[in-house]
Design a protein around this motif. Structure first.
Motif, PDB file in Angstrom:
ATOM      1  N   GLN A 113       7.038  -0.109 -13.235  1.00 14.46           N
ATOM      2  CA  GLN A 113       5.754  -0.521 -13.955  1.00 14.46           C
ATOM      3  C   GLN A 113       4.754   0.598 -13.806  1.00 14.46           C
ATOM      4  OE1 GLN A 113       4.416  -4.908 -12.929  1.00 14.46           O
ATOM      5  NE2 GLN A 113       5.609  -4.213 -11.406  1.00 14.46           N
ATOM      6  N   ASP A 114       3.663   0.744 -14.801  1.00 13.53           N
ATOM      7  CA  ASP A 114       2.727   1.696 -14.689  1.00 13.53           C
ATOM      8  C   ASP A 114       1.578   0.999 -13.775  1.00 13.53           C
ATOM      9  OD1 ASP A 114       3.760   2.962 -16.755  1.00 13.53           O
ATOM     10  OD2 ASP A 114       2.503   2.234 -18.569  1.00 13.53           O
ATOM     11  N   MET A 115       0.954   2.212 -13.051  1.00 17.24           N
ATOM     12  CA  MET A 115      -0.162   2.036 -11.831  1.00 17.24           C
ATOM     13  C   MET A 115      -1.196   1.391 -12.830  1.00 17.24           C
ATOM     14  SD  MET A 115      -1.713   4.758  -9.416  1.00 17.24           S
ATOM     15  CE  MET A 115      -3.231   4.992 -10.552  1.00 17.24           C
ATOM     16  N   ILE A 116      -1.867   0.613 -12.005  1.00 16.15           N
ATOM     17  CA  ILE A 116      -3.038  -0.210 -12.593  1.00 16.15           C
ATOM     18  C   ILE A 116      -4.286   0.603 -11.856  1.00 16.15           C
ATOM     19  CG2 ILE A 116      -4.557  -2.207 -12.601  1.00 16.15           C
ATOM     20  CD1 ILE A 116      -2.051  -3.703 -12.039  1.00 16.15           C
ATOM     21  N   PRO A 117      -4.692   1.712 -12.456  1.00 17.18           N
ATOM     22  CA  PRO A 117      -5.841   2.428 -11.946  1.00 17.18           C
ATOM     23  C   PRO A 117      -7.077   2.048 -11.031  1.00 17.18           C
ATOM     24  CG  PRO A 117      -5.525   3.115 -14.229  1.00 17.18           C
ATOM     25  CD  PRO A 117      -4.723   1.838 -13.916  1.00 17.18           C
ATOM     26  N   GLU A 118      -7.261   0.416 -11.408  1.00 11.52           N
ATOM     27  CA  GLU A 118      -8.645  -0.074 -10.722  1.00 11.52           C
ATOM     28  C   GLU A 118      -8.199  -0.346  -9.568  1.00 11.52           C
ATOM     29  OE1 GLU A 118      -7.419  -0.953 -13.858  1.00 11.52           O
ATOM     30  OE2 GLU A 118      -9.005   0.247 -14.759  1.00 11.52           O
ATOM     31  N   CYS A 119      -6.899  -0.365  -9.101  1.00  7.87           N
ATOM     32  CA  CYS A 119      -6.483  -0.589  -7.718  1.00  7.87           C
ATOM     33  C   CYS A 119      -6.855   0.345  -6.710  1.00  7.87           C
ATOM     34  CB  CYS A 119      -5.241  -0.862  -7.376  1.00  7.87           C
ATOM     35  SG  CYS A 119      -4.724  -2.306  -8.645  1.00  7.87           S
ATOM     36  N   LEU A 120      -7.073   1.451  -7.197  1.00 10.82           N
ATOM     37  CA  LEU A 120      -7.535   2.760  -6.201  1.00 10.82           C
ATOM     38  C   LEU A 120      -9.007   2.650  -5.699  1.00 10.82           C
ATOM     39  CD1 LEU A 120      -5.694   5.848  -7.921  1.00 10.82           C
ATOM     40  CD2 LEU A 120      -4.859   4.169  -6.129  1.00 10.82           C
ATOM     41  N   LYS A 121      -9.549   1.812  -6.606  1.00  9.41           N
ATOM     42  CA  LYS A 121     -11.052   1.444  -6.033  1.00  9.41           C
ATOM     43  C   LYS A 121     -11.127   0.904  -4.767  1.00  9.41           C
ATOM     44  CE  LYS A 121     -13.226   0.950 -10.572  1.00  9.41           C
ATOM     45  NZ  LYS A 121     -13.254   0.313 -11.766  1.00  9.41           N
ATOM     46  N   LYS A 122      -9.819   0.041  -4.600  1.00 11.28           N
ATOM     47  CA  LYS A 122      -9.908  -0.691  -3.379  1.00 11.28           C
ATOM     48  C   LYS A 122      -9.402   0.253  -2.174  1.00 11.28           C
ATOM     49  CE  LYS A 122      -7.294  -4.048  -5.065  1.00 11.28           C
ATOM     50  NZ  LYS A 122      -6.618  -5.460  -5.014  1.00 11.28           N
ATOM     51  N   VAL A 123      -8.769   1.216  -2.712  1.00 12.28           N
ATOM     52  CA  VAL A 123      -8.198   2.152  -1.381  1.00 12.28           C
ATOM     53  C   VAL A 123      -9.349   2.957  -0.909  1.00 12.28           C
ATOM     54  CG1 VAL A 123      -6.968   4.176  -0.856  1.00 12.28           C
ATOM     55  CG2 VAL A 123      -5.867   2.484  -2.595  1.00 12.28           C
ATOM     56  N   LYS A 124     -10.483   3.364  -1.935  1.00 11.94           N
ATOM     57  CA  LYS A 124     -11.503   3.768  -1.375  1.00 11.94           C
ATOM     58  C   LYS A 124     -12.385   3.065  -0.640  1.00 11.94           C
ATOM     59  CE  LYS A 124     -12.400   7.096  -5.473  1.00 11.94           C
ATOM     60  NZ  LYS A 124     -13.058   7.036  -6.677  1.00 11.94           N
ATOM     61  N   GLU A 125     -12.431   1.751  -1.021  1.00  7.08           N
ATOM     62  CA  GLU A 125     -13.242   0.737   0.060  1.00  7.08           C
ATOM     63  C   GLU A 125     -12.873   0.573   1.189  1.00  7.08           C
ATOM     64  OE1 GLU A 125     -14.359  -3.841  -1.213  1.00  7.08           O
ATOM     65  OE2 GLU A 125     -13.512  -2.574  -2.645  1.00  7.08           O
ATOM     66  N   ILE A 126     -11.376   0.583   1.334  1.00  2.58           N
ATOM     67  CA  ILE A 126     -10.820   0.365   2.532  1.00  2.58           C
ATOM     68  C   ILE A 126     -10.637   1.699   3.540  1.00  2.58           C
ATOM     69  CG2 ILE A 126      -8.656   0.066   3.808  1.00  2.58           C
ATOM     70  CD1 ILE A 126      -7.574  -1.732   1.032  1.00  2.58           C
ATOM     71  N   ARG A 127     -10.829   2.991   2.890  1.00  2.00           N
ATOM     72  CA  ARG A 127     -10.961   4.128   3.697  1.00  2.00           C
ATOM     73  C   ARG A 127     -12.440   4.109   4.194  1.00  2.00           C
ATOM     74  NH1 ARG A 127      -7.811   5.506   6.375  1.00  2.00           N
ATOM     75  NH2 ARG A 127      -6.216   6.396   4.918  1.00  2.00           N
ATOM     76  N   LYS A 128     -13.326   3.457   3.473  1.00  4.00           N
ATOM     77  CA  LYS A 128     -14.546   3.673   4.051  1.00  4.00           C
ATOM     78  C   LYS A 128     -14.977   2.714   5.233  1.00  4.00           C
ATOM     79  CE  LYS A 128     -17.561   4.702   0.017  1.00  4.00           C
ATOM     80  NZ  LYS A 128     -17.875   4.028  -1.149  1.00  4.00           N
ATOM     81  N   LEU A 129     -13.963   1.601   5.400  1.00  5.79           N
ATOM     82  CA  LEU A 129     -14.093   0.808   6.466  1.00  5.79           C
ATOM     83  C   LEU A 129     -13.306   1.396   7.673  1.00  5.79           C
ATOM     84  CD1 LEU A 129     -12.958  -2.617   4.787  1.00  5.79           C
ATOM     85  CD2 LEU A 129     -15.343  -1.835   5.536  1.00  5.79           C
ATOM     86  N   SER A 130     -12.212   1.953   7.510  1.00  8.49           N
ATOM     87  CA  SER A 130     -11.682   2.821   8.652  1.00  8.49           C
ATOM     88  C   SER A 130     -10.998   4.028   8.092  1.00  8.49           C
ATOM     89  CB  SER A 130     -10.302   1.902   9.005  1.00  8.49           C
ATOM     90  OG  SER A 130      -9.614   2.648   9.901  1.00  8.49           O
ATOM     91  N   LYS A 131     -11.524   5.150   8.826  1.00  5.85           N
ATOM     92  CA  LYS A 131     -10.920   6.480   8.617  1.00  5.85           C
ATOM     93  C   LYS A 131      -9.671   6.799   9.117  1.00  5.85           C
ATOM     94  CE  LYS A 131     -15.483   8.936   8.133  1.00  5.85           C
ATOM     95  NZ  LYS A 131     -15.765   8.040   7.318  1.00  5.85           N
ATOM     96  N   SER A 132      -9.236   5.822  10.041  1.00  9.11           N
ATOM     97  CA  SER A 132      -7.774   6.117  10.637  1.00  9.11           C
ATOM     98  C   SER A 132      -6.559   5.302  10.302  1.00  9.11           C
ATOM     99  CB  SER A 132      -7.992   6.134  12.254  1.00  9.11           C
ATOM    100  OG  SER A 132      -8.301   4.836  12.288  1.00  9.11           O
ATOM    101  N   ILE A 133      -6.910   4.088   9.794  1.00  9.89           N
ATOM    102  CA  ILE A 133      -6.000   3.401   9.313  1.00  9.89           C
ATOM    103  C   ILE A 133      -4.897   3.764   8.080  1.00  9.89           C
ATOM    104  CG2 ILE A 133      -6.890   1.906   7.435  1.00  9.89           C
ATOM    105  CD1 ILE A 133      -5.715  -0.784   8.881  1.00  9.89           C
ATOM    106  N   ASP A 134      -3.757   3.546   8.296  1.00  9.31           N
ATOM    107  CA  ASP A 134      -2.765   3.855   7.497  1.00  9.31           C
ATOM    108  C   ASP A 134      -3.049   3.087   6.050  1.00  9.31           C
ATOM    109  OD1 ASP A 134      -1.254   5.919   8.584  1.00  9.31           O
ATOM    110  OD2 ASP A 134       0.111   4.475   9.590  1.00  9.31           O
ATOM    111  N   ILE A 135      -3.346   3.862   4.973  1.00  7.30           N
ATOM    112  CA  ILE A 135      -3.420   3.136   3.701  1.00  7.30           C
ATOM    113  C   ILE A 135      -2.324   3.497   2.794  1.00  7.30           C
ATOM    114  CG2 ILE A 135      -4.782   2.818   1.611  1.00  7.30           C
ATOM    115  CD1 ILE A 135      -7.348   3.251   3.332  1.00  7.30           C
ATOM    116  N   GLU A 136      -1.486   2.454   2.267  1.00  6.48           N
ATOM    117  CA  GLU A 136      -0.437   2.708   1.468  1.00  6.48           C
ATOM    118  C   GLU A 136      -0.395   2.123   0.117  1.00  6.48           C
ATOM    119  OE1 GLU A 136       3.308   2.386   3.722  1.00  6.48           O
ATOM    120  OE2 GLU A 136       3.808   0.696   2.341  1.00  6.48           O
TER     121      GLU A 136
END
Ligand code: DX5
Ligand code: ZN
Length: 216
Positions: free
Chosen positions: A148-171
């Protein structure tokens, strides 16, 4: 600091009868494989079972993405089958306490614990349990099938999670290919699950090498 970005091939798109062959082919080029488990209930399709995990012979880290309605009950079987990481879906839990307990149970099985959110699930659903997880999987397509095609809006959540933790693995998982991979890394993802952009290509190894170059 998060670990450097790595590509994790998802064997869902690999030809079923030649799984072992494909795993051996990619083995020198990656550190982990992603094994999708679907029960025909959480998602419409049904596929692998603990035996699939057990029978795949590899030195690679086996990451098991449980798209099943009863991960609490089945996690133990996947750990026994050799899963090194077990990822469960947050949508199946009504409250943070039960989700936290499920993640802690997975860690007790001596595997890494991951929590996944679907495209429509907000980060607030997992915020209280981030400390109980080794990785957060942000689905970048609706779960259940490859290609399927990636839903680009989901990457906003990646940014949000990265702000919450600098070290956690984000997949990220779904629609990651040579055109989208850089955006996922830029948003803060460091584990890039790739299915069809590896296994539906003429040369899977070449596909991995080309994508690796894009994120180095
Ligand atoms: C989809 C699965 C993915 C799938 C990704 O629900 O969780 O792991 O294999 O496939 P691509 O990379 O083709 O989107
Ligand atoms: Zn997956």
């Amino acid at each position: 600091m998060a670990k450097p970005p790595q590509i994790i091939p998802s064997i869902l798109s690999a030809e079923r009868k030649r799984l072992q062959h494909y795993v051996e082919l990619i083995e020198p080029h990656v550190k982990a494989i992603h094994i999708d488990i679907m029960d025909g209930k959480f998602v419409p399709q049904e596929n692998f079972c603990p035996e699939t995990v057990e029978l795949l012979r590899t030195r690679l880290h086996k990451e098991v993405h449980l798209m099943i309605i009863d991960p609490d009950r089945e996690a133990e079987d996947y750990a026994a089958a050799g899963a090194d990481t077990i990822i469960i879906h947050a949508e199946l839990f009504d409250d943070p306490i039960s989700l936290s307990a499920a993640l802690k149970n997975i860690r007790k099985l001596k595997t890494r614990a991951g929590v996944s959110i679907n495209p429509e699930t907000p980060v607030s659903k997992i915020k209280p349990v981030i400390k109980d997880a080794d990785l957060v999987l942000v689905m970048t397509v609706h779960p259940g099938r490859g290609g399927q095609d990636m839903i680009p809006e989901c990457l906003k959540k990646v940014k949000e999670i990265r702000k919450l933790s600098k070290s956690i693995d984000i997949e990220v998982d779904g629609g990651i290919n040579k055109d989208t991979i850089k955006y996922a890394v830029k948003a803060g993802a460091n584990r890039l699950v790739v299915g069809s952009a590896i296994f539906c290509q003429e040369d899977p190894v070449d596909a991995i090498i080309s994508m690796k170059k894009l994120i180095e």
